[in-house]
Enzyme design. Structure first.
Site, short mmCIF file in Angstrom:
data_model
loop_
_atom_site.label_atom_id
_atom_site.label_comp_id
_atom_site.label_asym_id
_atom_site.label_seq_id
_atom_site.Cartn_x
_atom_site.Cartn_y
_atom_site.Cartn_z
N GLU A 29 -7.94 -15.55 -10.89
CA GLU A 29 -6.70 -15.08 -10.68
C GLU A 29 -5.64 -14.54 -11.54
O GLU A 29 -5.39 -15.00 -12.47
CB GLU A 29 -5.98 -16.13 -9.61
CG GLU A 29 -5.49 -15.75 -8.38
CD GLU A 29 -6.44 -15.21 -7.55
OE1 GLU A 29 -6.77 -13.96 -7.24
OE2 GLU A 29 -7.33 -15.93 -6.87
N ASP A 32 -7.14 -9.76 -13.53
CA ASP A 32 -7.69 -8.26 -13.11
C ASP A 32 -6.73 -7.20 -13.80
O ASP A 32 -7.40 -6.61 -14.81
CB ASP A 32 -8.15 -8.08 -11.80
CG ASP A 32 -6.91 -7.88 -10.93
OD1 ASP A 32 -5.60 -8.46 -11.11
OD2 ASP A 32 -6.83 -7.73 -9.39
N SER A 63 -2.80 2.13 14.82
CA SER A 63 -3.51 0.76 14.62
C SER A 63 -3.57 -0.20 15.87
O SER A 63 -2.33 -0.41 16.39
CB SER A 63 -2.59 0.11 13.57
OG SER A 63 -2.94 -1.23 13.50
N ALA A 114 -2.29 -12.39 4.40
CA ALA A 114 -2.61 -13.63 4.27
C ALA A 114 -3.19 -14.12 2.65
O ALA A 114 -3.90 -15.19 2.72
CB ALA A 114 -3.65 -14.23 5.31
N SER A 118 -6.16 -7.50 3.49
CA SER A 118 -6.29 -6.43 4.46
C SER A 118 -5.67 -5.21 4.02
O SER A 118 -6.21 -4.16 4.62
CB SER A 118 -5.40 -7.06 5.57
OG SER A 118 -4.09 -6.96 5.25
N SER A 119 -5.10 -5.22 2.99
CA SER A 119 -4.60 -3.91 2.55
C SER A 119 -5.73 -3.07 1.77
O SER A 119 -5.89 -2.04 2.13
CB SER A 119 -3.50 -3.98 1.51
OG SER A 119 -3.80 -4.98 0.21
N ASP A 163 -9.46 -6.21 -5.62
CA ASP A 163 -9.67 -6.29 -4.09
C ASP A 163 -10.49 -5.08 -3.61
O ASP A 163 -11.29 -5.09 -2.96
CB ASP A 163 -8.32 -6.20 -3.43
CG ASP A 163 -7.42 -7.50 -4.03
OD1 ASP A 163 -8.00 -8.39 -4.38
OD2 ASP A 163 -6.34 -7.37 -3.62
N TYR A 215 5.16 -11.05 -7.99
CA TYR A 215 3.70 -10.69 -8.69
C TYR A 215 4.03 -9.80 -9.71
O TYR A 215 3.24 -9.80 -10.68
CB TYR A 215 2.86 -9.92 -7.58
CG TYR A 215 1.68 -9.75 -7.80
CD1 TYR A 215 0.51 -10.29 -7.27
CD2 TYR A 215 1.32 -8.47 -8.53
CE1 TYR A 215 -0.63 -10.03 -8.00
CE2 TYR A 215 -0.13 -8.07 -9.07
CZ TYR A 215 -1.20 -9.02 -8.49
OH TYR A 215 -2.58 -8.44 -9.02
P1 ADP Z 1 -3.03 -8.70 2.24
O1 ADP Z 1 -3.75 -7.42 1.53
O2 ADP Z 1 -3.30 -9.98 1.61
O3 ADP Z 1 -3.33 -8.88 3.65
P2 ADP Z 1 -0.91 -7.01 1.83
O4 ADP Z 1 0.62 -7.34 1.58
O5 ADP Z 1 -1.27 -6.62 0.49
O6 ADP Z 1 -1.45 -8.41 2.22
O7 ADP Z 1 -1.19 -5.84 2.86
C1 ADP Z 1 -0.77 -6.42 4.15
C2 ADP Z 1 0.03 -4.85 4.64
O8 ADP Z 1 -1.12 -3.91 4.85
C3 ADP Z 1 0.63 -5.07 6.02
O9 ADP Z 1 2.03 -5.60 5.91
C4 ADP Z 1 0.64 -3.78 6.76
O10 ADP Z 1 1.44 -2.98 6.15
C5 ADP Z 1 -1.11 -3.19 6.20
N1 ADP Z 1 -2.07 -3.30 7.04
C6 ADP Z 1 -3.03 -4.16 6.59
N2 ADP Z 1 -4.12 -3.92 7.85
C7 ADP Z 1 -3.54 -3.21 8.57
C8 ADP Z 1 -3.68 -2.68 10.23
N3 ADP Z 1 -5.13 -3.17 10.60
N4 ADP Z 1 -2.98 -2.06 10.78
C9 ADP Z 1 -1.83 -1.81 10.31
N5 ADP Z 1 -1.26 -2.23 8.93
C10 ADP Z 1 -2.26 -3.07 8.24
MG MG Z 2 -3.20 -6.66 -0.32
#
Ligand code: ADP
Ligand code: MG
Length: 375
Positions: A29, A32, A63, A114, A118-119, A163, A215
């Site tokens: 962690e 990278d 979305s 989380a 997801s980003s 990631d 971060y």
């Molecule tokens: P993580 O990558 O750990 O989930 P991040 O803060 O890096 O957290 O990214 C989350 C952000 O990515 C959300 O606040 C949103 O802006 C965007 N995001 C991710 N997936 C979606 C989705 N399916 N629809 C809309 N926005 C999304």
């Molecule tokens: Mg992220």
């Protein structure tokens, strides 16, 4: 299904659909961006994207998670950083597709914010889909680095390349061992199933925002330490160098450096342990990694510490927070037969401490980004 979401939104079938997964990081962690080693794996939860060209020189991005349709005209001079659409738009901008308008529908099973990336799942699914639809000819490594660049420069989250490489290169039942200095990858067969083991995610449902200061502060502390030591990155240090640099750095900087140096060594040991199917050793390394993030890198939270401590006292082989920290998720390596008991113990501990109810679920190492059939 994402194709239906697209059809409902835009009134026609999409030309092409893609999915890209979120990830957990088994170990390594904040290494990278220090050009070090990481060992992530993709999870089953993916972000799906359906896409078609349009004739309007306009980007229409929907979305299903937010229920919003964002429209913006091309070419992309300025991206509105206040909406989630900055992620797909940043990627499209860097792909330099000119005036070609696109209709895009997105739907994600990856918990958002989380620490499960997801980003990157969003960036990599969009990048892969646009690359294929417009025949841009970029390979997966180019796409990963382009998505990282989008996150860094346009969105302003100063993350490393883990990631995106994980989301694009992972394979079922394997972890991806990455040397972030060269972006070289090696797939490592995990063998968790055969050993009767499972990986649990404990999403503490406390959010983090990587574009926030913490971060970036850690990253800056690492870069500043490297600069004072006249190194191009902390990767150049090994454990035996630590004694000699103590005096040149502030107490805080030394702690940050110590985390990075030991964490890199732990990743290498973890890869070896997995190859030898020595999961006790792997578990021990996960716990050491967590303690180092808690005490030296100072990025853990009471919720993450509780998840790890309770998992360990309730028979997990190993546990650690995963992702950038300051909230998000922890992981625990558990015997499948003990999964329910460990899960129950964590729920109970969170409740008795008055924490938000966490979300706890098993994950399997899954495949990276891939094209979806049209059905
Ligand atoms: P993580 O990558 O750990 O989930 P991040 O803060 O890096 O957290 O990214 C989350 C952000 O990515 C959300 O606040 C949103 O802006 C965007 N995001 C991710 N997936 C979606 C989705 N399916 N629809 C809309 N926005 C999304
Ligand atoms: Mg992220």
């Amino acid at each position: 299904m994402i194709q239906e979401v697209f059809l409902n939104q835009f009134g026609a079938k999409p030309e092409l659909s893609y999915q890209a997964p979120g990830r957990v990081n088994l170990i390594g962690e904040h290494t990278d961006y220090n050009q070090g080693f990481v060992l992530p794996l993709a999870i089953e939860q993916t972000t799906q994207v359906s896409i078609s060209k349009n004739n309007g020189q306009i980007f229409r991005i929907y979305s299903q998670n937010t229920g919003e349709l964002i429209e913006t005209s091309s070419p992309l001079d300025e991206i509105d950083l206040s909406t989630w659409a900055k992620y797909p738009l940043a990627v499209i901008q860097l792909l330099e597709i000119g005036n070609q308008g696109l209709d895009i529908a997105i739907s994600s099973e990856v918990p958002i914010g989380a620490g499960l990336s997801s980003s990157a799942a969003l960036e990599c699914s969009v990048a892969s889909a646009v690359n294929e639809l417009l025949d841009l000819g970029k390979d997966r490594k180019e796409l990963a680095l382009l998505c990282q660049k989008a996150e860094n420069t346009v969105i302003g989250a100063p993350t490393g390349n883990m990631d995106q490489l994980a989301s694009l290169f992972s394979e079922k039942d394997k972890a991806v061992f990455i040397d972030c200095q060269t972006s070289e990858l090696q797939l490592v067969e995990l063998g968790f199933d055969e050993a009767g083991l499972e990986l649990l995610v404990i999403d503490t449902r406390t959010s983090h925002d990587l574009a926030d200061g913490d971060y970036g502060n850690r990253r800056n502390e690492c870069f500043s330490a490297a600069q004072q030591l006249r190194l191009s990155s902390l990767r150049q240090l090994s454990i035996r160098d630590l004694d000699g640099i103590d005096a040149s750095l502030s107490k805080i900087e030394f702690k940050r450096v110590r985390h990075v140096v030991y964490e890199n060594a732990r990743v290498l040991e973890a890869v070896q342990a997995i190859k030898e199917k020595d999961f006790q050793t792997l578990g021990g390394l996960m716990v050491l990694s967590h303690k180092s993030m808690r005490d030296d890198f100072e990025i853990s939270t009471p919720e993450l510490d509780t998840a790890v401590e309770v998992a360990m006292s309730s028979s997990a082989l190993g546990a650690r927070m995963t992702g950038g920290g300051f909230g998000g998720s922890a992981i625990a390596l558990v015997k499948t037969e003990n999964k329910q008991a460990i899960t129950a113990d964590i729920y109970e501990a969170f409740e008795s401490k008055g924490f938000k109810t966490p979300s706890i679920f098993g994950v399997r190492a899954s495949s990276g980004a891939k094209r979806l059939g049209s059905a």
